[in-house]
Design an enzyme around this catalytic site. Structure first.
Site, PDB file in Angstrom:
ATOM      1  N   HIS A   1       2.272 -35.359 -61.691  1.00 20.48           N
ATOM      2  CA  HIS A   1       3.292 -34.547 -61.541  1.00 20.48           C
ATOM      3  C   HIS A   1       2.890 -33.039 -61.772  1.00 20.48           C
ATOM      4  O   HIS A   1       3.318 -32.304 -62.706  1.00 20.48           O
ATOM      5  CB  HIS A   1       4.444 -34.999 -62.672  1.00 20.48           C
ATOM      6  CG  HIS A   1       5.787 -34.389 -62.355  1.00 20.48           C
ATOM      7  ND1 HIS A   1       6.125 -33.229 -61.527  1.00 20.48           N
ATOM      8  CD2 HIS A   1       7.202 -34.684 -63.012  1.00 20.48           C
ATOM      9  CE1 HIS A   1       7.393 -32.869 -61.737  1.00 20.48           C
ATOM     10  NE2 HIS A   1       7.919 -33.600 -62.721  1.00 20.48           N
TER      11      HIS A   1
ATOM     12  N   LYS B   1      16.370 -48.063 -44.365  1.00 19.31           N
ATOM     13  CA  LYS B   1      16.423 -48.939 -43.235  1.00 19.31           C
ATOM     14  C   LYS B   1      14.992 -49.134 -43.013  1.00 19.31           C
ATOM     15  O   LYS B   1      14.577 -49.853 -41.977  1.00 19.31           O
ATOM     16  CB  LYS B   1      16.906 -47.904 -42.023  1.00 19.31           C
ATOM     17  CG  LYS B   1      18.261 -47.716 -42.050  1.00 19.31           C
ATOM     18  CD  LYS B   1      18.607 -46.662 -40.954  1.00 19.31           C
ATOM     19  CE  LYS B   1      19.858 -46.097 -41.017  1.00 19.31           C
ATOM     20  NZ  LYS B   1      20.149 -45.033 -39.783  1.00 19.31           N
TER      21      LYS B   1
ATOM     22  N   ARG C   1      16.141 -31.773 -63.089  1.00 20.71           N
ATOM     23  CA  ARG C   1      15.344 -30.404 -63.454  1.00 20.71           C
ATOM     24  C   ARG C   1      14.467 -30.284 -62.035  1.00 20.71           C
ATOM     25  O   ARG C   1      14.479 -29.224 -61.475  1.00 20.71           O
ATOM     26  CB  ARG C   1      14.498 -30.430 -64.650  1.00 20.71           C
ATOM     27  CG  ARG C   1      15.034 -29.857 -65.762  1.00 20.71           C
ATOM     28  CD  ARG C   1      14.340 -30.558 -66.855  1.00 20.71           C
ATOM     29  NE  ARG C   1      14.463 -32.063 -66.823  1.00 20.71           N
ATOM     30  CZ  ARG C   1      15.657 -32.555 -67.251  1.00 20.71           C
ATOM     31  NH1 ARG C   1      16.630 -31.862 -67.985  1.00 20.71           N
ATOM     32  NH2 ARG C   1      15.784 -33.828 -67.102  1.00 20.71           N
ATOM     33  N   THR C   2      13.665 -31.375 -61.826  1.00 20.78           N
ATOM     34  CA  THR C   2      12.799 -30.969 -60.676  1.00 20.78           C
ATOM     35  C   THR C   2      13.450 -30.544 -59.265  1.00 20.78           C
ATOM     36  O   THR C   2      13.231 -29.485 -58.685  1.00 20.78           O
ATOM     37  CB  THR C   2      11.664 -31.912 -60.412  1.00 20.78           C
ATOM     38  OG1 THR C   2      11.192 -32.463 -62.105  1.00 20.78           O
ATOM     39  CG2 THR C   2      10.601 -31.570 -59.382  1.00 20.78           C
TER      40      THR C   2
ATOM     41  N   ARG D   1       9.207 -36.425 -54.104  1.00 16.25           N
ATOM     42  CA  ARG D   1       9.441 -37.308 -55.402  1.00 16.25           C
ATOM     43  C   ARG D   1       9.474 -39.000 -54.956  1.00 16.25           C
ATOM     44  O   ARG D   1      10.349 -39.305 -54.081  1.00 16.25           O
ATOM     45  CB  ARG D   1      10.195 -37.058 -56.300  1.00 16.25           C
ATOM     46  CG  ARG D   1      10.350 -38.168 -57.526  1.00 16.25           C
ATOM     47  CD  ARG D   1      11.245 -37.738 -58.534  1.00 16.25           C
ATOM     48  NE  ARG D   1      10.590 -36.745 -59.468  1.00 16.25           N
ATOM     49  CZ  ARG D   1      10.952 -36.207 -60.701  1.00 16.25           C
ATOM     50  NH1 ARG D   1      12.028 -36.653 -61.086  1.00 16.25           N
ATOM     51  NH2 ARG D   1      10.375 -35.388 -61.268  1.00 16.25           N
TER      52      ARG D   1
HETATM   53  C1  NCD Z   1       9.687 -35.948 -65.996  1.00 14.06           C
HETATM   54  C2  NCD Z   1       9.324 -36.876 -64.759  1.00 14.06           C
HETATM   55  O1  NCD Z   1       9.947 -36.965 -63.863  1.00 14.06           O
HETATM   56  O2  NCD Z   1       8.094 -37.317 -64.724  1.00 14.06           O
HETATM   57  N1  NCD Z   1      10.589 -35.082 -65.806  1.00 14.06           N
HETATM   58  C3  NCD Z   1      10.666 -34.111 -64.945  1.00 14.06           C
HETATM   59  O3  NCD Z   1      10.211 -34.097 -63.934  1.00 14.06           O
HETATM   60  N2  NCD Z   1      10.958 -32.854 -65.853  1.00 14.06           N
HETATM   61  C4  NCD Z   1       9.543 -36.641 -67.320  1.00 14.06           C
HETATM   62  C5  NCD Z   1      10.393 -38.029 -67.290  1.00 14.06           C
HETATM   63  O4  NCD Z   1      11.001 -38.524 -66.445  1.00 14.06           O
HETATM   64  O5  NCD Z   1      10.162 -38.470 -68.513  1.00 14.06           O
END
Ligand code: NCD
Length: 360
Positions: free
Chosen positions: A129, A80, A51-52, A101
């Site tokens: 997040h 590397k 999703r993100t 991320r």
């Molecule tokens: C979440 C995350 O990555 O922290 N997912 C997301 O970004 N929608 C929640 C999860 O992974 O449980």
């Protein structure tokens, strides 16, 4: 230049404006279809995501922009041994904005400290997040019509769940919020949230272990996955993984207008039968992620155009003579980074790492 590391980087009025912009984008998508025609977004994902990453990419495409990036550490020069700082210096040459991320806490902050382009924290370890939180706020506001005067239950992995940490910090700034923290003893909220929100600001909360008991009081139930990848001991995960399962029986205990949120992915903490309940809002929440990220990209690009000067973190009062012992902190893998600490409580002599917020 502005970056987004935590939801608290945005003031409440700024947040309100951003939510309004996301709602306008949803209603009038054509108006925004060419607002980023000559812009590029880099998505630097060192950890899995559906999703993100895809909602960031869809957001930029819907604004007329282009996207580039990688979706695992193995396919980047991190494999590397390249540092986050070197990677972002290079990415700044190819893109106008970036979403990162990373499994290590504080990695996007490290990037923001050397970056020439806005950096968005798209999830750093078990820490924060913020863009999921923007999505959650948009969803709550659209379903409940307000962000104050709410009883919010957060259920599951409150220790490692970064979405929970960011949501608690963001919601604690609104009036008359009651948090009900529902978790097993081993997965209670970490010290930095307990300190930042509950001890320091006196926000109202209760901690319980029974979801059934909490259910009737809630206006919003925020379910979370037990974060398998963050456990040091796989048996501990096995023991705790089925701590909570929201099913149709438990939904009968809830208010008629409660709404169920979940950042997704779901494992088995929400039975698929609950999906048909009109109170289940998690797929709608995922759609909101795209509008919210469109609004955020527009805001940060606009601010970068108006104030392109690099902005290091505020170094007033920082201390350099301690060592962070959190194995999940970015300073553990990138040992040339300066150790940075801030005293958060003089009387109790508490110092917290600037990258991961854990105590020295
Ligand atoms: C979440 C995350 O990555 O922290 N997912 C997301 O970004 N929608 C929640 C999860 O992974 O449980």
């Amino acid at each position: 230049m502005r970056h987004l590391m935590s939801p608290l980087d945005l003031s409440v009025p700024e947040l309100e404006k951003l939510l309004d912009l996301a709602s306008d984008i949803e209603k009038n998508p054509k108006k925004y279809a060419h607002t980023c025609d000559d812009k590029r977004l880099a998505t630097l994902f060192y950890e899995p995501s559906t999703r993100t990453r895809l909602s960031f990419e869809a957001a930029m495409m819907n604004l007329g922009g282009k996207v580039l990036g990688f979706s695992s550490a193995d396919s980047s020069s991190a494999a590397k041994g390249e540092t986050v700082a070197d990677t972002i210096r290079v990415v700044s040459c190819y893109a106008d904005i970036c979403a990162m991320r990373h499994p290590k806490e504080g990695a996007p902050l490290v990037a923001s400290m050397v970056s020439n382009i806005p950096v968005i924290n798209a999830g750093d370890g078990g820490h924060q997040h913020p863009t999921q939180t923007l999505t959650d706020l948009l969803t709550i506001r659209s379903l409940k019509g307000r962000l104050d005067n709410l009883t919010i239950g957060l259920c599951g992995d409150l220790k490692y769940g970064r979405t929970v940490h960011s949501l608690i910090e963001a919601m604690s700034r609104y009036k008359d919020i009651q948090f009900v923290l529902i978790s097993p003893e081993e997965l209670k909220i970490p010290g930095f949230i307990r300190y930042n929100v509950f001890e320091n600001q006196g926000v109202s909360y209760t901690e319980v272990s029974s979801l059934e008991e909490a259910m009737p009081k809630l206006d919003v139930l925020y379910m979370t996955r037990i974060q398998r990848e963050r456990f040091d001991d796989p048996w501990e995960y096995e023991r705790l993984k089925d701590s909570y399962v929201l099913d149709t029986e438990k939904m009968k205990l809830a208010k008629g207008k409660m709404c169920v949120l979940h950042p997704l992915p779901r494992v088995n903490e929400i039975s698929v039968k609950v999906d048909d309940d009109p109170r289940a809002a998690y797929f709608r929440q995922a759609l909101n992620g795209k509008y919210m990220r469109m609004a955020l990209i527009l805001k940060l690009l606009d601010e970068a155009a108006r104030n392109p000067a690099k902005e290091a973190i505020d170094t007033t009062g920082l201390e350099y003579d301690r060592v962070c012992r959190n194995p999940k902190c970015i300073t553990q893998t990138e040992q040339e980074l300066p150790q940075l600490f801030r005293c958060t409580d003089k009387a109790a002599d508490i110092h917290r790492c600037v990258y991961c917020e854990q105590r020295a």
